[in-house]
Design a protein around this motif. Structure first.
Motif, mmCIF file in Angstrom:
data_model
loop_
_atom_site.group_PDB
_atom_site.id
_atom_site.type_symbol
_atom_site.label_atom_id
_atom_site.label_comp_id
_atom_site.label_asym_id
_atom_site.label_seq_id
_atom_site.Cartn_x
_atom_site.Cartn_y
_atom_site.Cartn_z
ATOM 1 N N ALA A 140 5.546 10.158 -6.533
ATOM 2 C CA ALA A 140 6.866 10.169 -7.829
ATOM 3 C C ALA A 140 6.179 10.531 -9.165
ATOM 4 N N ALA A 141 5.233 9.896 -9.584
ATOM 5 C CA ALA A 141 4.449 9.993 -10.894
ATOM 6 C C ALA A 141 4.052 11.642 -10.948
ATOM 7 N N ASN A 142 3.338 11.928 -9.862
ATOM 8 C CA ASN A 142 2.921 13.400 -10.032
ATOM 9 C C ASN A 142 4.128 14.219 -10.137
ATOM 10 N N GLU A 143 5.141 14.135 -9.355
ATOM 11 C CA GLU A 143 6.214 14.892 -9.438
ATOM 12 C C GLU A 143 6.757 15.093 -11.019
ATOM 13 N N GLU A 155 0.663 -1.186 0.005
ATOM 14 C CA GLU A 155 0.016 -0.034 0.112
ATOM 15 C C GLU A 155 0.839 1.281 -0.030
ATOM 16 N N GLN A 156 1.886 1.316 0.770
ATOM 17 C CA GLN A 156 2.859 2.380 0.982
ATOM 18 C C GLN A 156 3.525 2.659 -0.425
ATOM 19 N N ASN A 157 4.008 1.416 -1.160
ATOM 20 C CA ASN A 157 4.405 1.563 -2.193
ATOM 21 C C ASN A 157 3.830 2.347 -3.294
ATOM 22 N N GLU A 158 2.382 1.902 -3.329
ATOM 23 C CA GLU A 158 1.482 2.220 -4.338
ATOM 24 C C GLU A 158 1.308 3.852 -4.105
ATOM 25 N N ARG A 159 1.228 4.305 -2.940
ATOM 26 C CA ARG A 159 1.086 5.908 -2.530
ATOM 27 C C ARG A 159 2.624 6.478 -3.003
ATOM 28 N N MET A 160 3.556 5.887 -2.725
ATOM 29 C CA MET A 160 4.863 6.556 -2.935
ATOM 30 C C MET A 160 5.153 6.738 -4.723
ATOM 31 N N ILE A 161 4.747 5.547 -5.378
ATOM 32 C CA ILE A 161 4.752 5.722 -6.770
ATOM 33 C C ILE A 161 3.806 6.602 -7.481
ATOM 34 N N ILE A 162 2.674 6.926 -6.714
ATOM 35 C CA ILE A 162 1.749 8.015 -7.143
ATOM 36 C C ILE A 162 2.369 9.423 -6.908
ATOM 37 N N THR A 216 4.772 13.886 -13.733
ATOM 38 C CA THR A 216 3.687 14.660 -14.553
ATOM 39 C C THR A 216 3.635 16.235 -14.351
ATOM 40 N N SER A 217 4.260 16.727 -13.412
ATOM 41 C CA SER A 217 3.966 18.135 -13.263
ATOM 42 C C SER A 217 5.360 18.826 -13.591
ATOM 43 N N GLY A 218 6.095 18.108 -14.469
ATOM 44 C CA GLY A 218 7.237 18.913 -14.798
ATOM 45 C C GLY A 218 8.745 18.603 -14.078
ATOM 46 N N GLY A 219 8.580 17.806 -12.826
ATOM 47 C CA GLY A 219 10.087 17.716 -12.189
ATOM 48 C C GLY A 219 10.657 16.555 -12.859
ATOM 49 N N THR A 220 11.959 16.368 -11.992
ATOM 50 C CA THR A 220 12.790 15.137 -12.258
ATOM 51 C C THR A 220 12.882 14.448 -11.249
ATOM 52 N N VAL A 221 12.685 12.894 -11.684
ATOM 53 C CA VAL A 221 12.766 11.889 -10.533
ATOM 54 C C VAL A 221 13.745 10.801 -11.072
ATOM 55 N N ALA A 222 14.486 10.392 -10.275
ATOM 56 C CA ALA A 222 15.365 9.106 -10.523
ATOM 57 C C ALA A 222 14.519 8.215 -10.030
ATOM 58 N N PHE A 223 14.808 6.733 -10.910
ATOM 59 C CA PHE A 223 13.976 5.436 -10.474
ATOM 60 C C PHE A 223 14.885 4.394 -10.908
ATOM 61 N N PRO A 224 14.924 3.300 -10.378
ATOM 62 C CA PRO A 224 15.485 1.996 -10.818
ATOM 63 C C PRO A 224 14.980 1.400 -12.133
ATOM 64 N N THR A 225 15.931 1.026 -12.693
ATOM 65 C CA THR A 225 15.407 0.149 -14.213
ATOM 66 C C THR A 225 16.304 -1.094 -13.930
ATOM 67 N N GLU A 226 16.035 -2.232 -14.888
ATOM 68 C CA GLU A 226 16.940 -3.415 -14.521
ATOM 69 C C GLU A 226 18.285 -3.425 -15.060
ATOM 70 N N THR A 227 18.902 -2.341 -15.553
ATOM 71 C CA THR A 227 19.998 -1.812 -16.069
ATOM 72 C C THR A 227 20.674 -1.117 -14.818
ATOM 73 N N VAL A 228 20.473 0.213 -14.894
ATOM 74 C CA VAL A 228 20.893 1.195 -14.075
ATOM 75 C C VAL A 228 19.773 2.220 -13.588
#
Ligand code: TXA
Ligand code: MG
Length: 344
Positions: A23-26, A14-21, A28-40
């Motif tokens: 981060a997504a809001n940040e 539940e917490q994960n879902e809230r945090m993902i939302i 879609t409102s024009g911010g920069t967010v770093a996130f993990p992918t399977e590579t880097v």
């Protein structure tokens, strides 16, 4: 300085879902967010928002002529960014996406001009990391994302690497633990009749050829002294530089020991980067193990390069690896990171 929020997504669902939302809001409102992918880790911004994308270049200190990869969650979203897709791309997507492969295709103009650095093509990929996919789904817009390091540094494979380089320069960081593959995606030019590898990466040439037959390699990648200009603009820059000079040493453990002994005799502090089997044969003071298989080496390489700091050692010696499978990507990165190549 801007405040960098940090979300830790290894707690409950539940917490994960809230945090993902959040981060997504940040994003879609024009911010920069770093996130993990399977590579880097990637540093994301809305790929359709030129102003947002400009913040990526500023935060990383990235040259303006180096295009970014657009990340999407589905094949449908990928197709919405491009025109003229050859049939072999369907096969590649079917087999390797989501996964560590980027398709360079003709852009249909949906991506902001600074994503493609003014080129007529755009690089697009579907990452397979569950956190990346959840974030991309929540954003529902393509996210432009280069590796989340300061330009010229080794790419980040943990959230702490990102923090070290970019805290205070970006709006957020989603911490999803260490990434898996460890080297970046394979960049494939898919605008010709035959696919051309522009950057070796997580999917090897051999794996691609099993699916689509002949695959070419950008000639600029094959010869270090080539006069050819690389077709992936990013490949012309020196990259992945550790804090202290690194020498790449051919010829196995005996040669590594000899070069080490010479440097120590000159009064140098030397750190070794090599896999476990090699380290067992060496007599040295400071070493970092990169594991056993080529896959282990890929996964731990950038962390190893970042671990040696100025003051710890004067020089890093690293061994070479066979250029088979993911070994092609490993050697491509090591050659760029090295200040000197010591031939056998
Ligand atoms: O695994 C990855 O690909 C990571 C994660 C975050 O997805 N991303 C990544 O991005 O490595 P970056 O920006 O560090 O490297 C992208 C490479 C550069 O060498 C760039 O020049 C090349 O891809 N590239 C991007 N778009 C291109 C295009 N339209 N034509 C040719 N090369 C392109
Ligand atoms: Mg990069």
């Amino acid at each position: 300085m801007i405040e960098t929020k940090r979300w830790n997504v290894d707690t409950n669902k539940e917490q994960n879902e809230r945090m993902i939302i959040e981060a997504a809001n940040e994003l879609t409102s024009g911010g920069t967010v770093a996130f993990p992918t399977e590579t880097v880790y990637g540093l994301g911004a809305d790929a359709t928002n030129e102003e947002a994308v400009a913040k990526i270049f500023k935060a990383k200190g990235r040259p303006q002529d180096n295009p970014l990869i657009a990340h999407v969650a589905t094949k449908e979203q990928l197709m919405q960014l491009v025109n003229d897709v050859p049939a072999y791309v369907d096969k590649l997507i079917e087999t390797f996406s989501p996964g560590p492969i980027t398709y360079v295709l003709t852009s249909n103009g949906t991506s902001a001009a600074n994503v493609t650095a003014g080129l007529s093509t755009v690089g697009v990929r579907i990452p397979s990391h569950p956190v990346a996919l959840a974030l991309l789904r929540a954003c529902n817009t393509p996210i432009a994302a280069p590796s989340a390091n300061l330009s010229g540094k080794p790419s980040p494979t943990t959230a702490d690497h990102v923090w070290e380089d970019l805290a205070g320069r970006i709006n957020g960081l989603v911490d999803g633990g260490p990434t898996g593959v460890g080297v970046e995606s394979t960049v494939v030019d898919c605008t010709q009749d035959i696919p051309i590898i522009l950057r070796p990466g997580g999917i090897s040439k051999e794996e691609l050829e099993e699916v689509v037959g002949t695959v070419m390699v950008d000639p600029a990648l094959l010869h270090a002294d080539s006069k050819e200009k690389p077709k992936a603009p990013g490949m012309k820059y020196r990259h992945y530089s550790p804090d202290v000079p690194m020498w790449l040493v051919e010829g196995g453990s005996a040669r590594l020991q000899a070069v080490y002994d010479e440097l120590v005799a000159e009064g140098k502090q030397v750190g070794i980067l090599a896999n476990r089997n090699t380290l067992e044969k060496l007599e040295v003071q400071q070493s970092i193990s990169l594991g056993e298989s080529l896959e282990d080496v890929a996964a731990s390489l950038y962390d190893g390069l970042r671990k040696y700091k100025q003051g710890d050692v004067d020089i890093i010696l690293c061994e070479t690896y066979p250029q088979i499978g993911i070994g092609q990507a490993i050697m491509n990165r090591l050659k760029k990171a090295a200040s000197r190549y010591v031939e056998e």
